[in-house]
Design a protein around this motif. Sequence first.
Motif, short mmCIF file in Angstrom:
data_model
loop_
_atom_site.label_atom_id
_atom_site.label_comp_id
_atom_site.label_asym_id
_atom_site.label_seq_id
_atom_site.Cartn_x
_atom_site.Cartn_y
_atom_site.Cartn_z
N GLN A 42 -50.39 35.27 -1.04
CA GLN A 42 -49.52 35.63 0.07
C GLN A 42 -48.97 34.39 0.76
O GLN A 42 -47.78 34.31 1.07
N ARG A 43 -49.84 33.42 1.01
CA ARG A 43 -49.40 32.19 1.68
C ARG A 43 -48.39 31.43 0.82
O ARG A 43 -47.40 30.90 1.33
N GLU A 44 -48.64 31.39 -0.48
CA GLU A 44 -47.72 30.68 -1.37
C GLU A 44 -46.34 31.34 -1.37
O GLU A 44 -45.32 30.65 -1.33
N ILE A 45 -46.30 32.65 -1.41
CA ILE A 45 -45.01 33.35 -1.41
C ILE A 45 -44.27 33.11 -0.09
O ILE A 45 -43.06 32.89 -0.08
N ILE A 46 -45.00 33.10 1.01
CA ILE A 46 -44.38 32.85 2.33
C ILE A 46 -43.81 31.43 2.37
O ILE A 46 -42.67 31.22 2.80
N GLY A 61 -48.21 42.85 4.22
CA GLY A 61 -47.99 43.46 5.53
C GLY A 61 -47.38 42.48 6.51
O GLY A 61 -47.54 41.26 6.37
N LEU A 62 -46.72 43.02 7.51
CA LEU A 62 -46.10 42.18 8.53
C LEU A 62 -47.14 41.33 9.26
O LEU A 62 -46.91 40.16 9.57
N ALA A 63 -48.32 41.91 9.51
CA ALA A 63 -49.38 41.17 10.20
C ALA A 63 -49.82 39.94 9.40
O ALA A 63 -50.08 38.88 9.97
N THR A 64 -49.85 40.06 8.09
CA THR A 64 -50.21 38.92 7.23
C THR A 64 -49.17 37.82 7.35
O THR A 64 -49.51 36.64 7.43
N VAL A 65 -47.90 38.20 7.39
CA VAL A 65 -46.84 37.21 7.54
C VAL A 65 -46.97 36.51 8.89
O VAL A 65 -46.92 35.28 8.97
N TYR A 66 -47.18 37.27 9.95
CA TYR A 66 -47.35 36.68 11.29
C TYR A 66 -48.54 35.72 11.31
O TYR A 66 -48.43 34.59 11.81
#
Length: 157
Positions: free
Chosen positions: A24-28, A57-62
């Motif tokens: 997830q962090r890599e994609i962001i 999820g949006l919370a993960t992005v935040y």
Amino acid sequence: MSISTEIDKVKRSLMENGYKLTTQREIIVRVLLEHERDHLSAEDVYMLVKQKFPEIGLATVYRTLELLAELNIVAKMNFGDGVARFDLRGEDHEHMHHHLICDICGALEEIKEDWLTSLEEKLEKEFGFKVHDHRLDFIGTFNECEKGNCKRDKSAV
């Protein structure tokens, strides 16, 4: 520099601080790199990441953006519109870059040069104050906007 080189730098920075570069962090980070000049909000990042990784999820992005900001991998900025925007910090500059923000169309231009080095030296010499970082935003009007001929990309904000 290539995106993979930049991602490797982020991975090292995360590891140095006890974190992993999760999928997830890599994609962001990849989305931030691909849209480097766009000054994306968390919601913008979420919508772009969701196209590549629908289960995020949006919370993960935040949470990820806040972590990256805390580790000085990204800068969290507000250009007066009430929206937090995120910008990757480049290793090629000691400080965050500066912005010209048009008060007519809202477009912005980045200034990569650090014009404040002599001021920082003066602050340290005269006040014993060592500047660790700074950001400078100039708010004004581009000539073509003043004349009603704005051709700038308003989505670049």
